[in-house]
Design an enzyme around this catalytic site. Structure first.
Site, PDB file in Angstrom:
ATOM      1  N   HIS A  21     -64.675  12.695  50.959  1.00  0.00           N
ATOM      2  CA  HIS A  21     -65.914  11.938  51.178  1.00  0.00           C
ATOM      3  C   HIS A  21     -67.117  12.644  50.572  1.00  0.00           C
ATOM      4  O   HIS A  21     -67.222  13.869  50.616  1.00  0.00           O
ATOM      5  CB  HIS A  21     -66.130  11.686  52.678  1.00  0.00           C
ATOM      6  CG  HIS A  21     -65.259  10.591  53.211  1.00  0.00           C
ATOM      7  ND1 HIS A  21     -64.996  10.433  54.553  1.00  0.00           N
ATOM      8  CD2 HIS A  21     -64.589   9.593  52.575  1.00  0.00           C
ATOM      9  CE1 HIS A  21     -64.198   9.378  54.722  1.00  0.00           C
ATOM     10  NE2 HIS A  21     -63.944   8.856  53.543  1.00  0.00           N
ATOM     11  N   ASP A  61     -63.995  16.240  59.254  1.00  0.00           N
ATOM     12  CA  ASP A  61     -64.274  15.061  60.078  1.00  0.00           C
ATOM     13  C   ASP A  61     -63.054  14.637  60.899  1.00  0.00           C
ATOM     14  O   ASP A  61     -62.889  13.451  61.203  1.00  0.00           O
ATOM     15  CB  ASP A  61     -64.707  13.885  59.189  1.00  0.00           C
ATOM     16  CG  ASP A  61     -66.089  14.092  58.605  1.00  0.00           C
ATOM     17  OD1 ASP A  61     -66.728  15.118  58.902  1.00  0.00           O
ATOM     18  OD2 ASP A  61     -66.529  13.216  57.834  1.00  0.00           O
ATOM     19  N   ASP A  63     -70.091  13.124  51.397  1.00  0.00           N
ATOM     20  CA  ASP A  63     -70.942  14.010  52.186  1.00  0.00           C
ATOM     21  C   ASP A  63     -70.274  15.365  52.451  1.00  0.00           C
ATOM     22  O   ASP A  63     -70.816  16.202  53.176  1.00  0.00           O
ATOM     23  CB  ASP A  63     -71.372  13.335  53.500  1.00  0.00           C
ATOM     24  CG  ASP A  63     -70.207  12.983  54.402  1.00  0.00           C
ATOM     25  OD1 ASP A  63     -69.209  12.400  53.909  1.00  0.00           O
ATOM     26  OD2 ASP A  63     -70.282  13.284  55.610  1.00  0.00           O
ATOM     27  N   HIS A 110     -61.898  17.065  52.795  1.00  0.00           N
ATOM     28  CA  HIS A 110     -61.549  15.707  52.360  1.00  0.00           C
ATOM     29  C   HIS A 110     -62.543  15.223  51.308  1.00  0.00           C
ATOM     30  O   HIS A 110     -63.529  15.890  51.028  1.00  0.00           O
ATOM     31  CB  HIS A 110     -61.434  14.740  53.545  1.00  0.00           C
ATOM     32  CG  HIS A 110     -62.703  14.446  54.293  1.00  0.00           C
ATOM     33  ND1 HIS A 110     -63.409  15.399  54.985  1.00  0.00           N
ATOM     34  CD2 HIS A 110     -63.385  13.297  54.476  1.00  0.00           C
ATOM     35  CE1 HIS A 110     -64.464  14.841  55.564  1.00  0.00           C
ATOM     36  NE2 HIS A 110     -64.483  13.557  55.262  1.00  0.00           N
TER      37      HIS A 110
HETATM   38 FE    FE Z   1     -68.423  13.408  56.919  1.00  0.00          FE
HETATM   39 ZN    ZN Z   2     -65.660  11.997  56.159  1.00  0.00          ZN
END
Ligand code: FE
Ligand code: ZN
Length: 257
Positions: A58, A131, A60, A56
């Site tokens: 994001h 996540d 991080d 995904h």
């Molecule tokens: Fe994450």
């Molecule tokens: Zn995430």
């Protein structure tokens, strides 16, 4: 061919997963959220990424992509989402990612909930789920509904029980502590919580787990269990017993935790 998986710690509590073998110079990197630690690992192990797999958008999970791309020019695969890094080749449900350099092939599973375009990679008895699924927990619902997370966890929960689960973060200890509030009598959870506590005391990685283990102690995969329904209703008495309502209630409970 013996596949090896390494967890490269990044940022606060992220893991960058690396798939490699003794026989190949190439490797596969999953969710490189930071450049420095993964580049150090690659230099130490004399490997170069043939492919980067992204679950995904994001930061991080993608922040290391640009540096890896500049240095190694790997294929980059990820969900269909304009927020993904440049040069990401888009993947949808049922697509297969072929990595001939390592004779690997992964099936793409769409699991929208944490983000609306989140995907997971399944192959060779391994699941890279970013996540979406954590050990004894699940991702926050930033862009999806409880019903979507239920569908995602049902989909992952239907994979073979011996599938090894590689999550994006080291959240196992706090997840177990919360899960014990939901299901204090669950003996599989009690055992797992003890194991995780010992591993973390020595700063060890608590992953992978397996799908079969998660089904036994992950409260977000157990929203049809009487004890989990009762626990959800003890916090939000007005909810229905439907699993998506139970998941929503325990997710809000965890968020407030
Ligand atoms: Fe994450
Ligand atoms: Zn995430």
């Amino acid at each position: 061919m013996q596949i090896e998986i390494n967890a490269v710690p990044a940022l606060n509590d992220n893991y960058i997963w690396v798939i490699h073998t003794a026989a190949h110079d190439h490797c596969v990197v999953i969710d490189p959220g930071e450049a420095a630690p993964i580049i150090r690992w690659l230099e130490q192990h004399h490997k170069r990424p043939a492919a980067i797999l992204l679950t995904h958008h994001h930061y991080d999970h993608v922040n290391g992509v640009e540096a890896l791309n500049n240095q190694f020019n790997p294929k980059i695969w990820g969900p269909v989402d304009e927020r993904m890094p440049e040069d990401t080749q888009p993947l949808s449900e049922g697509d297969h990612v072929d990595i001939p350099e390592l004779e690997l092939n992964f099936e793409v599973l769409e699991v929208p909930a944490h983000t609306r375009s989140h995907i997971a990679f399944f192959g060779h008895q391994m699941l890279f789920c970013g996540d979406t699924l954590f050990s004894a927990g699940c991702g926050r619902l930033f862009e999806g509904t409880p019903a979507q997370m239920l569908a995602a966890l049902d989909k992952l929960g239907a994979l073979p029980g011996d599938t090894r689960v590689y999550c994006g973060h080291e959240y196992s200890q706090s997840n177990c502590e919360f899960a014990l509030q939901v299901e204090p009598e669950n003996s599989a959870l009690q055992t797992r919580a003890e194991q995780v506590k010992k591993l973390r005391e020595h700063d060890r990685v608590t992953l992978p787990t397996t799908i079969a283990e998660e089904r036994r102690y992950n409260p977000f995969m157990r929203t049809r269990e009487t004890d989990v329904i009762a626990a959800a209703k003890s916090i939000e008495p007005e909810i229905e017993s439907a699993p998506e309502a139970v998941l929503g209630a325990i997710r809000r409970w965890k968020d407030a935790h």
